[in-house]
Design a protein around this motif. Structure first.
Motif, PDB file in Angstrom:
ATOM      1  N   LYS A 240       0.811  -1.268  -0.030  1.00 16.98           N
ATOM      2  CA  LYS A 240      -0.115  -0.055  -0.067  1.00 16.98           C
ATOM      3  C   LYS A 240       0.944   1.423  -0.164  1.00 16.98           C
ATOM      4  N   PHE A 241       1.911   1.100   0.773  1.00 13.62           N
ATOM      5  CA  PHE A 241       2.761   2.506   0.860  1.00 13.62           C
ATOM      6  C   PHE A 241       3.488   2.546  -0.631  1.00 13.62           C
ATOM      7  N   VAL A 242       3.894   1.546  -1.140  1.00  9.57           N
ATOM      8  CA  VAL A 242       4.237   1.666  -2.344  1.00  9.57           C
ATOM      9  C   VAL A 242       3.408   2.319  -3.379  1.00  9.57           C
ATOM     10  N   SER A 243       2.170   1.646  -3.609  1.00  7.95           N
ATOM     11  CA  SER A 243       1.239   2.044  -4.308  1.00  7.95           C
ATOM     12  C   SER A 243       0.778   3.664  -4.079  1.00  7.95           C
ATOM     13  N   TYR A 244       0.882   3.889  -3.065  1.00  7.37           N
ATOM     14  CA  TYR A 244       0.799   5.409  -2.941  1.00  7.37           C
ATOM     15  C   TYR A 244       1.769   6.234  -3.468  1.00  7.37           C
ATOM     16  N   GLY A 245       2.919   5.834  -3.292  1.00  7.87           N
ATOM     17  CA  GLY A 245       4.260   6.269  -3.654  1.00  7.87           C
ATOM     18  C   GLY A 245       4.169   6.540  -5.433  1.00  7.87           C
ATOM     19  N   ILE A 246       3.756   5.535  -5.875  1.00 11.88           N
ATOM     20  CA  ILE A 246       3.694   5.225  -7.454  1.00 11.88           C
ATOM     21  C   ILE A 246       2.730   6.336  -7.945  1.00 11.88           C
ATOM     22  N   LYS A 247       1.453   6.122  -7.201  1.00 10.82           N
ATOM     23  CA  LYS A 247       0.274   7.043  -7.646  1.00 10.82           C
ATOM     24  C   LYS A 247       0.517   8.542  -7.563  1.00 10.82           C
ATOM     25  N   ASN A 248       1.439   9.055  -6.458  1.00 12.96           N
ATOM     26  CA  ASN A 248       1.797  10.328  -6.126  1.00 12.96           C
ATOM     27  C   ASN A 248       3.137  10.598  -6.897  1.00 12.96           C
ATOM     28  N   SER A 249       3.828   9.715  -7.775  1.00 13.72           N
ATOM     29  CA  SER A 249       5.278   9.715  -8.218  1.00 13.72           C
ATOM     30  C   SER A 249       5.442  11.210  -8.529  1.00 13.72           C
ATOM     31  N   LEU A 250       6.936  11.537  -8.577  1.00 17.72           N
ATOM     32  CA  LEU A 250       7.343  12.912  -8.930  1.00 17.72           C
ATOM     33  C   LEU A 250       7.999  12.770 -10.285  1.00 17.72           C
ATOM     34  N   SER A 251       7.716  13.950 -10.924  1.00 19.18           N
ATOM     35  CA  SER A 251       8.335  14.054 -12.163  1.00 19.18           C
ATOM     36  C   SER A 251       9.588  14.900 -11.928  1.00 19.18           C
ATOM     37  N   ILE A 252      10.750  14.122 -11.670  1.00 26.30           N
ATOM     38  CA  ILE A 252      11.943  14.802 -11.396  1.00 26.30           C
ATOM     39  C   ILE A 252      12.917  14.292 -12.584  1.00 26.30           C
ATOM     40  N   GLY A 253      13.424  14.891 -13.305  1.00 27.10           N
ATOM     41  CA  GLY A 253      14.302  14.731 -14.331  1.00 27.10           C
ATOM     42  C   GLY A 253      13.487  14.051 -15.415  1.00 27.10           C
ATOM     43  N   LYS A 254      14.344  13.670 -16.432  1.00 22.66           N
ATOM     44  CA  LYS A 254      13.863  13.449 -17.803  1.00 22.66           C
ATOM     45  C   LYS A 254      13.537  11.704 -18.039  1.00 22.66           C
ATOM     46  N   GLY A 255      14.094  11.022 -17.104  1.00 24.31           N
ATOM     47  CA  GLY A 255      14.095   9.651 -17.059  1.00 24.31           C
ATOM     48  C   GLY A 255      12.818   9.145 -16.062  1.00 24.31           C
ATOM     49  N   HIS A 256      13.432   8.131 -15.384  1.00 27.88           N
ATOM     50  CA  HIS A 256      12.541   7.534 -14.291  1.00 27.88           C
ATOM     51  C   HIS A 256      12.610   8.750 -12.951  1.00 27.88           C
ATOM     52  N   GLY A 257      11.233   8.991 -12.710  1.00 25.71           N
ATOM     53  CA  GLY A 257      11.185   9.975 -11.450  1.00 25.71           C
ATOM     54  C   GLY A 257      10.912   8.835 -10.283  1.00 25.71           C
ATOM     55  N   PRO A 258      11.319   9.583  -9.220  1.00 25.56           N
ATOM     56  CA  PRO A 258      10.936   8.871  -7.947  1.00 25.56           C
ATOM     57  C   PRO A 258       9.435   8.608  -7.595  1.00 25.56           C
ATOM     58  N   LEU A 259       9.238   7.695  -6.231  1.00 26.90           N
ATOM     59  CA  LEU A 259       8.179   7.638  -5.684  1.00 26.90           C
ATOM     60  C   LEU A 259       8.006   8.856  -4.772  1.00 26.90           C
ATOM     61  N   ASP A 260       6.655   9.035  -4.259  1.00 24.68           N
ATOM     62  CA  ASP A 260       6.299  10.120  -3.243  1.00 24.68           C
ATOM     63  C   ASP A 260       6.701   9.369  -1.857  1.00 24.68           C
ATOM     64  N   HIS A 261       7.745  10.060  -1.306  1.00 26.19           N
ATOM     65  CA  HIS A 261       8.113   9.145   0.205  1.00 26.19           C
ATOM     66  C   HIS A 261       8.014  10.071   1.166  1.00 26.19           C
ATOM     67  N   PHE A 262       7.219  11.061   1.010  1.00 22.34           N
ATOM     68  CA  PHE A 262       7.141  12.152   1.856  1.00 22.34           C
ATOM     69  C   PHE A 262       6.100  11.786   2.900  1.00 22.34           C
ATOM     70  N   PRO A 263       6.392  12.067   4.347  1.00 21.43           N
ATOM     71  CA  PRO A 263       5.107  11.476   5.400  1.00 21.43           C
ATOM     72  C   PRO A 263       4.047  11.696   4.920  1.00 21.43           C
ATOM     73  N   ARG A 264       3.066  10.844   4.901  1.00 25.19           N
ATOM     74  CA  ARG A 264       1.749  10.721   4.403  1.00 25.19           C
ATOM     75  C   ARG A 264       1.044  11.824   4.955  1.00 25.19           C
ATOM     76  N   ARG A 265       0.621  12.561   3.933  1.00 29.45           N
ATOM     77  CA  ARG A 265      -0.011  14.025   4.249  1.00 29.45           C
ATOM     78  C   ARG A 265      -1.309  14.118   4.724  1.00 29.45           C
ATOM     79  N   LYS A 266      -1.947  12.834   4.569  1.00 34.61           N
ATOM     80  CA  LYS A 266      -3.288  12.749   5.049  1.00 34.61           C
ATOM     81  C   LYS A 266      -3.041  12.950   6.798  1.00 34.61           C
ATOM     82  N   LYS A 267      -2.504  12.324   7.332  1.00 33.95           N
ATOM     83  CA  LYS A 267      -2.155  12.267   8.766  1.00 33.95           C
ATOM     84  C   LYS A 267      -2.360  13.679   9.359  1.00 33.95           C
ATOM     85  N   TYR A 268      -1.775  14.944   8.658  1.00 33.25           N
ATOM     86  CA  TYR A 268      -1.885  15.880   8.907  1.00 33.25           C
ATOM     87  C   TYR A 268      -3.036  16.738   8.773  1.00 33.25           C
ATOM     88  N   GLU A 269      -3.789  16.378   7.826  1.00 36.07           N
ATOM     89  CA  GLU A 269      -4.913  17.193   7.230  1.00 36.07           C
ATOM     90  C   GLU A 269      -6.145  17.361   8.360  1.00 36.07           C
TER      91      GLU A 269
END
Ligand code: PXL
Length: 269
Positions: A240-269
């Motif tokens: 689930k952690f990885v799925s969320y990370g891929i769903k919200n992955s980051l377009s950094i650079g021109k190739g394969h960008g990284p996943l979203d590893h930020f602390p899960r924002r929902k917790k703070y909303e």
């Protein structure tokens, strides 16, 4: 007030691009509120498209990073990532030999998304002979499983066969990622644990930003184990952690960008 926190040591390579390796491990552990310690085996120079340099750390440095941390901190869960070559594996094994009751989770990283070698071909046999038998869990993808077994996973029966062979080599539990599926909308992983096969399915997202997915999954599993979850729960939560990370992955650079590893924002909303 004394505050207890789950601890993990990751022994892996540094990815200067920040999306995989030690960086992915530490970001993942941080997001799970697990305290991450690290021992760096190699420093890679890379971006989203290429690895331009791999610098091996001296054996003494690797040894001291591991033993100095383990001598002071009560760490049980250790994640292994990029081990690069036989010399590095020997150094890691000799450092770990001084400590008992460790649970070792190994992601047998062999080739990066950019196609570069992270474990030398000539060192794969050493990995099978010496690293596999000390693992509580190993998390190969299909390509890595094929390299380990010498088989080719084409159908479900091959997958089961491969799980059993890797277990026979000595890993206590085996998770093969992206197991055979006719349904390409799904990503299916199969875990062999205590003679039972567990299937984990998640949605497959159509994105090229998947750099560091394997590191993130195995770091999350190690983190959840350190938090006290059992293996099956840890794998389920990590998917689930990885799925969320891929769903919200980051377009950094021109190739394969990284996943979203930020602390899960929902917790703070
Ligand atoms: O995702 C595998 C991996 C592991 N470790 C390092 C890497 C990569 C992929 O690029 O760079 C250091």
């Amino acid at each position: 007030m004394a505050r207890k926190v789950p601890l993990v040591l990751t022994i892996a390579g540094s990815d200067s691009g920040g999306g995989a390796g030690i960086q992915a491990d530490l970001k993942t552990l941080n997001s799970l509120e697990v305290f991450g310690c690290s021992a760096i085996t190699c420093v890679t120079a890379q971006n989203s498209r290429e690895i331009t340099n791999i610098f091996k750390l001296p054996n003494l440095s690797i040894n001291k990073q591991i033993t100095t941390v383990l001598r002071d901190f009560k760490i049980k869960y250790i994640k292994l990532g990029m081990l690069y070559d036989t010399e590095t594996m020997k150094t890691v094994l000799s450092a770990l030999q001084n400590f008992s009751n460790l649970k070792i989770i190994s992601d047998p990283v062999m080739i990066s998304k950019s196609g570069d070698s992270l474990l030398k071909d000539s060192s794969i046999n050493f990995y099978i002979k010496k690293i596999l038998p000390i693992c509580y869990l190993i998390t190969p993808n299909i390509h890595e499983a094929n390299r380990i077994t010498g088989l080719k996973i084409l159908k479900y029966a091959d997958l089961i066969n491969s799980l059993n062979i890797i277990k026979k080599y000595g890993a206590k539990n085996v998770l093969i990622k992206g197991g055979h599926s006719k349904d390409t909308n799904k990503s299916e992983d199969y875990l062999l644990s205590q003679n039972k096969i567990h299937k984990f399915a998640s949605k497959r997202y159509d994105t090229k930003n998947t750099h560091g997915t394997g590191c993130t999954l195995s770091a999350a599993i190690t983190g959840y184990l350190a938090k006290g979850f059992n293996l099956v729960e840890s794998v389920r939560k990590s998917k689930k952690f990885v799925s969320y990370g891929i769903k919200n992955s980051l377009s950094i650079g021109k190739g394969h960008g990284p996943l979203d590893h930020f602390p899960r924002r929902k917790k703070y909303e």
